[in-house]
Design an enzyme around this catalytic site. Sequence first.
Site, mmCIF file in Angstrom:
data_model
loop_
_atom_site.group_PDB
_atom_site.id
_atom_site.type_symbol
_atom_site.label_atom_id
_atom_site.label_comp_id
_atom_site.label_asym_id
_atom_site.label_seq_id
_atom_site.Cartn_x
_atom_site.Cartn_y
_atom_site.Cartn_z
ATOM 1 N N CYS A 128 21.360 12.029 -45.295
ATOM 2 C CA CYS A 128 20.776 11.463 -46.302
ATOM 3 C C CYS A 128 19.953 10.150 -45.826
ATOM 4 O O CYS A 128 18.959 9.677 -46.331
ATOM 5 C CB CYS A 128 21.956 10.751 -47.225
ATOM 6 S SG CYS A 128 23.230 9.995 -46.499
ATOM 7 N N CYS A 133 21.982 14.431 -49.009
ATOM 8 C CA CYS A 133 22.908 14.550 -47.943
ATOM 9 C C CYS A 133 22.503 16.119 -47.281
ATOM 10 O O CYS A 133 23.354 16.412 -46.410
ATOM 11 C CB CYS A 133 24.222 14.321 -48.180
ATOM 12 S SG CYS A 133 24.674 12.794 -48.835
ATOM 13 N N LYS A 176 36.239 12.112 -50.338
ATOM 14 C CA LYS A 176 35.162 11.017 -50.531
ATOM 15 C C LYS A 176 34.688 11.103 -51.818
ATOM 16 O O LYS A 176 34.189 12.256 -52.342
ATOM 17 C CB LYS A 176 33.930 11.333 -49.573
ATOM 18 C CG LYS A 176 32.722 10.238 -49.624
ATOM 19 C CD LYS A 176 31.720 10.353 -48.656
ATOM 20 C CE LYS A 176 30.401 9.540 -48.874
ATOM 21 N NZ LYS A 176 29.623 9.868 -47.947
ATOM 22 N N ARG A 219 23.682 1.410 -49.615
ATOM 23 C CA ARG A 219 22.348 2.186 -49.848
ATOM 24 C C ARG A 219 21.020 1.321 -49.610
ATOM 25 O O ARG A 219 20.082 1.957 -49.022
ATOM 26 C CB ARG A 219 22.354 2.776 -51.180
ATOM 27 C CG ARG A 219 23.357 4.050 -51.457
ATOM 28 C CD ARG A 219 23.178 4.804 -52.551
ATOM 29 N NE ARG A 219 24.345 5.621 -52.513
ATOM 30 C CZ ARG A 219 24.829 6.252 -53.470
ATOM 31 N NH1 ARG A 219 24.696 6.115 -54.514
ATOM 32 N NH2 ARG A 219 26.006 7.029 -53.216
ATOM 33 N N ARG A 270 24.824 11.872 -56.476
ATOM 34 C CA ARG A 270 25.593 12.996 -55.662
ATOM 35 C C ARG A 270 26.997 13.364 -56.021
ATOM 36 O O ARG A 270 27.642 13.807 -55.356
ATOM 37 C CB ARG A 270 25.927 12.015 -54.281
ATOM 38 C CG ARG A 270 24.797 11.429 -53.743
ATOM 39 C CD ARG A 270 25.178 10.884 -52.194
ATOM 40 N NE ARG A 270 23.718 10.658 -51.351
ATOM 41 C CZ ARG A 270 23.328 9.359 -51.091
ATOM 42 N NH1 ARG A 270 24.243 8.332 -51.388
ATOM 43 N NH2 ARG A 270 22.277 9.291 -50.375
ATOM 44 N N GLU A 272 40.955 19.340 -50.929
ATOM 45 C CA GLU A 272 39.788 18.957 -50.017
ATOM 46 C C GLU A 272 40.144 18.587 -48.531
ATOM 47 O O GLU A 272 39.713 19.097 -47.563
ATOM 48 C CB GLU A 272 38.791 17.742 -50.332
ATOM 49 C CG GLU A 272 37.892 18.025 -51.738
ATOM 50 C CD GLU A 272 36.620 18.611 -51.261
ATOM 51 O OE1 GLU A 272 36.374 18.930 -50.272
ATOM 52 O OE2 GLU A 272 36.163 18.870 -52.191
ATOM 53 N N LYS A 311 37.648 7.730 -48.815
ATOM 54 C CA LYS A 311 36.479 6.792 -49.003
ATOM 55 C C LYS A 311 36.048 6.852 -50.371
ATOM 56 O O LYS A 311 35.947 7.930 -50.857
ATOM 57 C CB LYS A 311 35.384 7.118 -48.163
ATOM 58 C CG LYS A 311 34.104 6.196 -48.219
ATOM 59 C CD LYS A 311 33.057 6.809 -47.411
ATOM 60 C CE LYS A 311 31.921 5.776 -47.443
ATOM 61 N NZ LYS A 311 30.512 6.317 -46.774
ATOM 62 N N SER A 315 31.083 -0.797 -48.488
ATOM 63 C CA SER A 315 30.155 -1.932 -48.692
ATOM 64 C C SER A 315 30.765 -2.868 -49.865
ATOM 65 O O SER A 315 30.595 -3.978 -49.828
ATOM 66 C CB SER A 315 28.774 -1.443 -48.783
ATOM 67 O OG SER A 315 28.619 -0.422 -49.638
ATOM 68 N N TYR A 371 33.537 -3.596 -42.574
ATOM 69 C CA TYR A 371 32.544 -4.257 -42.054
ATOM 70 C C TYR A 371 33.243 -5.716 -41.648
ATOM 71 O O TYR A 371 32.612 -6.497 -41.153
ATOM 72 C CB TYR A 371 31.360 -4.371 -43.215
ATOM 73 C CG TYR A 371 30.781 -3.255 -43.653
ATOM 74 C CD1 TYR A 371 29.953 -2.497 -42.803
ATOM 75 C CD2 TYR A 371 31.326 -2.317 -44.578
ATOM 76 C CE1 TYR A 371 29.489 -1.499 -42.985
ATOM 77 C CE2 TYR A 371 30.869 -1.381 -44.932
ATOM 78 C CZ TYR A 371 29.695 -0.879 -44.245
ATOM 79 O OH TYR A 371 29.274 0.426 -44.488
HETATM 80 ZN ZN ZN Z 1 24.899 11.429 -46.899
#
Ligand code: ZN
Length: 337
Positions: A125, A133, A202, A212, A224, A240, A255, A281, A320
């Site tokens: 992406c 992606c 995710k 982003r 997405r 998954e 995530k 983020s 972060y």
């Molecule tokens: Zn991606």
Amino acid sequence: MDQPCFFRGRRLRRTPTMRAIFREHHVRPEDLMMPYFVVDTDDQTLRKPIEAMPGQFQLSLDELDRQVGRAVALGLRSCILFGLPKVKDARGSGAYAPDGIVQRAIRRLKERYPDLLVATDVCLCEYTDHGHCGLLRQDDTSGEVSNDPTLNLLAKTAVSHAAAGADMVAPSDMMDGRVGEIRQALDEAGFTQVPVMSYAVKYASAFYGPFREAAESAPKFGDRRTYQMDPPNAREGLREAQADIDEGADVIMVKPGMPYLDMIIRLREAFDLPVAAYQVSGEYSMVKAAAANGWIDEAAVMLESLTAFKRAGAELILTYFAEDFLRLRAQAQGGNS
Ligand SMILES: [Zn+2]
């Protein structure tokens, strides 16, 4: 003596020493993986603040080197790299270019800091002009990525990272079957020792907003939701994760982080593999923004949130806050930061 004989939980909380002794979970430097955004640019002084993520930057290769050097000196043990190429195209070719920005960053960091675990995000992406992606069918404006034709490019990307010296690759695309394809390609190229940390669970989350801006990877159209998971689904997350494990994943990730602590626990209980959590983020930015307003104690909230991941059962936290944590720890130890 007619005191009631009930459970007195307060006994073991009475003093700081008592609490320290009986503390069940701890955050250590090796629990934290710091994400970095490295930009392919001629301006090697580039250090562009990411507005929505105070304290985070888009960095040139030289600046990344300096930033990582300071973090390693404070005790950073691992990082994950995201790249911003000079040119984007429909096939995201910058993602698997042997001299792409991430590939060069891996070589630089592994040469300079051989003990630092350098992981890479494997996705298209940041490299596609449409921001999705994977590959889109010609003239597609819905953003429904073509699954199977994308797998080969993801595998190529992972192999190019391993060839540059990456210690671990982390596919974040959420295409079906990508872990198996990547594992096979790595093995065929002789990288049997490179583990795959899959973004297994995710979600299509609104908490990714600030990222982003950081990675300049917002989809130009569509969203997405046809490949990332629907946030209300929990059982699906187990499927998954099972699929990625069956295909050869070494570490499985959840995530975002805090809003999905329940999924960390579910994975921890269902599988034996290490579980990673990505404090994304939006989670970071909310803490920073509230702290900037004086509404919360930033350091305390950071520590409490990182500890929550350990309590839920995560072995690794992508955050972060990794550098902030290390600086705080250095200050507490009386070291200079
Ligand atoms: Zn991606």
